[in-house]
Design a protein around this motif. Structure first.
Motif, PDB file in Angstrom:
ATOM      1  N   LEU A  67       0.847  -1.182   0.000  1.00 15.89           N
ATOM      2  CA  LEU A  67       0.000   0.000   0.000  1.00 15.89           C
ATOM      3  C   LEU A  67       0.887   1.237   0.000  1.00 15.89           C
ATOM      4  CD1 LEU A  67      -2.639  -1.007   2.688  1.00 15.89           C
ATOM      5  CD2 LEU A  67      -3.003  -0.840   0.217  1.00 15.89           C
ATOM      6  N   LYS A  68       0.560   2.173  -0.891  1.00 12.86           N
ATOM      7  CA  LYS A  68       1.298   3.436  -0.979  1.00 12.86           C
ATOM      8  C   LYS A  68       0.318   4.555  -1.267  1.00 12.86           C
ATOM      9  CE  LYS A  68       5.715   1.608  -2.270  1.00 12.86           C
ATOM     10  NZ  LYS A  68       6.871   1.699  -3.106  1.00 12.86           N
ATOM     11  N   CYS A  69       0.718   5.765  -0.959  1.00  6.14           N
ATOM     12  CA  CYS A  69      -0.100   6.921  -1.291  1.00  6.14           C
ATOM     13  C   CYS A  69      -0.112   7.068  -2.800  1.00  6.14           C
ATOM     14  CB  CYS A  69       0.474   8.194  -0.674  1.00  6.14           C
ATOM     15  SG  CYS A  69       0.616   8.131   1.116  1.00  6.14           S
ATOM     16  N   GLY A  70      -1.273   7.379  -3.350  1.00  2.00           N
ATOM     17  CA  GLY A  70      -1.387   7.576  -4.785  1.00  2.00           C
ATOM     18  C   GLY A  70      -2.769   8.061  -5.152  1.00  2.00           C
ATOM     19  N   LYS A  71      -2.852   9.211  -5.764  1.00  2.00           N
ATOM     20  CA  LYS A  71      -4.144   9.786  -6.163  1.00  2.00           C
ATOM     21  C   LYS A  71      -4.886   8.819  -7.065  1.00  2.00           C
ATOM     22  CE  LYS A  71      -3.725  14.045  -4.490  1.00  2.00           C
ATOM     23  NZ  LYS A  71      -4.618  14.886  -3.808  1.00  2.00           N
ATOM     24  N   ASN A  72      -6.158   8.609  -6.744  1.00  2.00           N
ATOM     25  CA  ASN A  72      -7.031   7.713  -7.508  1.00  2.00           C
ATOM     26  C   ASN A  72      -6.384   6.347  -7.742  1.00  2.00           C
ATOM     27  OD1 ASN A  72      -9.143   9.618  -7.725  1.00  2.00           O
ATOM     28  ND2 ASN A  72      -7.926  10.683  -9.273  1.00  2.00           N
ATOM     29  N   GLY A  73      -5.771   5.800  -6.690  1.00  2.00           N
ATOM     30  CA  GLY A  73      -5.042   4.541  -6.790  1.00  2.00           C
ATOM     31  C   GLY A  73      -5.911   3.299  -6.819  1.00  2.00           C
ATOM     32  N   HIS A  74      -7.143   3.398  -6.348  1.00  2.00           N
ATOM     33  CA  HIS A  74      -8.107   2.286  -6.367  1.00  2.00           C
ATOM     34  C   HIS A  74      -7.508   0.974  -5.842  1.00  2.00           C
ATOM     35  CE1 HIS A  74     -11.033   4.784  -8.335  1.00  2.00           C
ATOM     36  NE2 HIS A  74     -10.098   5.168  -9.170  1.00  2.00           N
ATOM     37  N   TYR A  75      -6.918   1.048  -4.664  1.00  2.00           N
ATOM     38  CA  TYR A  75      -6.308  -0.128  -4.047  1.00  2.00           C
ATOM     39  C   TYR A  75      -7.293  -1.284  -3.883  1.00  2.00           C
ATOM     40  CZ  TYR A  75      -8.840   0.588   0.247  1.00  2.00           C
ATOM     41  OH  TYR A  75      -9.863   0.696   1.149  1.00  2.00           O
ATOM     42  N   SER A  76      -8.572  -0.983  -3.676  1.00  2.00           N
ATOM     43  CA  SER A  76      -9.536  -2.039  -3.327  1.00  2.00           C
ATOM     44  C   SER A  76      -9.767  -3.041  -4.455  1.00  2.00           C
ATOM     45  CB  SER A  76     -10.871  -1.433  -2.889  1.00  2.00           C
ATOM     46  OG  SER A  76     -11.517  -0.795  -3.966  1.00  2.00           O
ATOM     47  N   GLY A  77      -9.344  -2.716  -5.665  1.00  2.00           N
ATOM     48  CA  GLY A  77      -9.474  -3.653  -6.773  1.00  2.00           C
ATOM     49  C   GLY A  77      -8.516  -4.827  -6.679  1.00  2.00           C
ATOM     50  N   ASP A  89      -3.103   3.115  11.319  1.00  2.00           N
ATOM     51  CA  ASP A  89      -2.465   1.995  10.629  1.00  2.00           C
ATOM     52  C   ASP A  89      -3.510   1.231   9.824  1.00  2.00           C
ATOM     53  OD1 ASP A  89       0.078   2.513  11.534  1.00  2.00           O
ATOM     54  OD2 ASP A  89      -0.093   1.198  13.270  1.00  2.00           O
ATOM     55  N   PHE A  90      -3.347   1.228   8.516  1.00  2.00           N
ATOM     56  CA  PHE A  90      -4.281   0.595   7.590  1.00  2.00           C
ATOM     57  C   PHE A  90      -3.603  -0.651   7.039  1.00  2.00           C
ATOM     58  CE2 PHE A  90      -6.530   0.516   3.385  1.00  2.00           C
ATOM     59  CZ  PHE A  90      -7.791   0.263   3.905  1.00  2.00           C
ATOM     60  N   VAL A 104      -0.204 -10.576  -0.269  1.00  2.00           N
ATOM     61  CA  VAL A 104       0.793 -10.376   0.781  1.00  2.00           C
ATOM     62  C   VAL A 104       0.286  -9.317   1.757  1.00  2.00           C
ATOM     63  CG1 VAL A 104       2.769 -11.081  -0.610  1.00  2.00           C
ATOM     64  CG2 VAL A 104       2.062  -8.710  -0.641  1.00  2.00           C
ATOM     65  N   ALA A 105       0.657  -9.459   3.030  1.00  2.00           N
ATOM     66  CA  ALA A 105       0.248  -8.499   4.053  1.00  2.00           C
ATOM     67  C   ALA A 105       1.028  -7.206   3.893  1.00  2.00           C
ATOM     68  CB  ALA A 105       0.478  -9.086   5.438  1.00  2.00           C
ATOM     69  N   THR A 106       0.340  -6.089   4.049  1.00  2.00           N
ATOM     70  CA  THR A 106       0.962  -4.774   3.941  1.00  2.00           C
ATOM     71  C   THR A 106       0.239  -3.796   4.853  1.00  2.00           C
ATOM     72  OG1 THR A 106       1.552  -2.983   2.408  1.00  2.00           O
ATOM     73  CG2 THR A 106      -0.436  -4.222   1.900  1.00  2.00           C
ATOM     74  N   THR A 107       0.988  -2.853   5.402  1.00  2.00           N
ATOM     75  CA  THR A 107       0.425  -1.839   6.293  1.00  2.00           C
ATOM     76  C   THR A 107       0.923  -0.468   5.868  1.00  2.00           C
ATOM     77  OG1 THR A 107       0.352  -3.393   8.134  1.00  2.00           O
ATOM     78  CG2 THR A 107       0.262  -1.068   8.695  1.00  2.00           C
ATOM     79  N   LEU A 108       0.048   0.518   5.969  1.00  2.00           N
ATOM     80  CA  LEU A 108       0.376   1.895   5.611  1.00  2.00           C
ATOM     81  C   LEU A 108      -0.099   2.820   6.723  1.00  2.00           C
ATOM     82  CD1 LEU A 108       1.278   4.004   3.421  1.00  2.00           C
ATOM     83  CD2 LEU A 108      -1.088   3.956   2.632  1.00  2.00           C
ATOM     84  N   ASP A 109       0.746   3.752   7.124  1.00  2.00           N
ATOM     85  CA  ASP A 109       0.355   4.795   8.062  1.00  2.00           C
ATOM     86  C   ASP A 109      -0.443   5.826   7.264  1.00  2.00           C
ATOM     87  OD1 ASP A 109       0.086   6.953   9.796  1.00  2.00           O
ATOM     88  OD2 ASP A 109       2.234   7.139  10.207  1.00  2.00           O
ATOM     89  N   LEU A 110      -1.743   5.909   7.530  1.00  2.00           N
ATOM     90  CA  LEU A 110      -2.602   6.811   6.766  1.00  2.00           C
ATOM     91  C   LEU A 110      -2.224   8.278   6.924  1.00  2.00           C
ATOM     92  CD1 LEU A 110      -6.134   5.187   7.162  1.00  2.00           C
ATOM     93  CD2 LEU A 110      -4.577   5.098   5.199  1.00  2.00           C
ATOM     94  N   ASN A 111      -1.471   8.616   7.968  1.00  2.00           N
ATOM     95  CA  ASN A 111      -1.014  10.000   8.125  1.00  2.00           C
ATOM     96  C   ASN A 111      -0.130  10.436   6.960  1.00  2.00           C
ATOM     97  OD1 ASN A 111      -2.086  11.126  10.612  1.00  2.00           O
ATOM     98  ND2 ASN A 111      -0.965   9.465  11.606  1.00  2.00           N
TER      99      ASN A 111
END
Length: 123
Positions: A67-77, A89-90, A104-111
């Protein structure tokens, strides 16, 4: 500054000078439902709390299983079993395009991706 600190106004002054802030520092009652992040966030001018929400698909992407920051990244797909741990923590299981598309497991600090802009959650 000591006078402002004694009045409890120092956080609001700092927020006003800094512009958009990391949301977890100035928002309360943070939770999620599906891809929506919800919180009550302080407005700069008077410190009042304001309800706000944002679709995390607008702010987060899956980059080869991370998971990374990215405009209109649509991670949920390409990510499943996502949850919010604590206030920022997401965590998800995301497909890794370089490893046979395994999850694979991944975590992103939403801040890193979300800010509080005058009481509104923003990317």
């Amino acid at each position: 500054m000591l006078f402002l600190k004694a009045l409890g106004l120092l956080p609001f002054v700092a927020m006003a000078l800094a512009g958009p802030s990391k949301f977890a520092n100035t928002c309360r009652n943070i939770d999620g439902d599906g891809t929506t992040l919800r919180a009550q966030c302080q407005e700069r001018k008077d410190g009042q709390l304001r309800f706000s929400n944002i679709d995390l698909n607008r702010c987060i992407k899956n980059d080869k299983g991370k998971l990374k920051c990215g405009k209109n990244g649509h991670y949920s797909g390409s990510c499943i079993n996502c949850s919010l741990r604590g206030t920022a923590d997401f965590t998800c299981h995301c497909r890794d395009s370089e490893r046979n598309h395994d999850y694979v497991a991944t975590t992103l600090d939403l801040n890193k991706c979300i800010s509080n802009d005058h009481g509104e959650l923003r990317c």
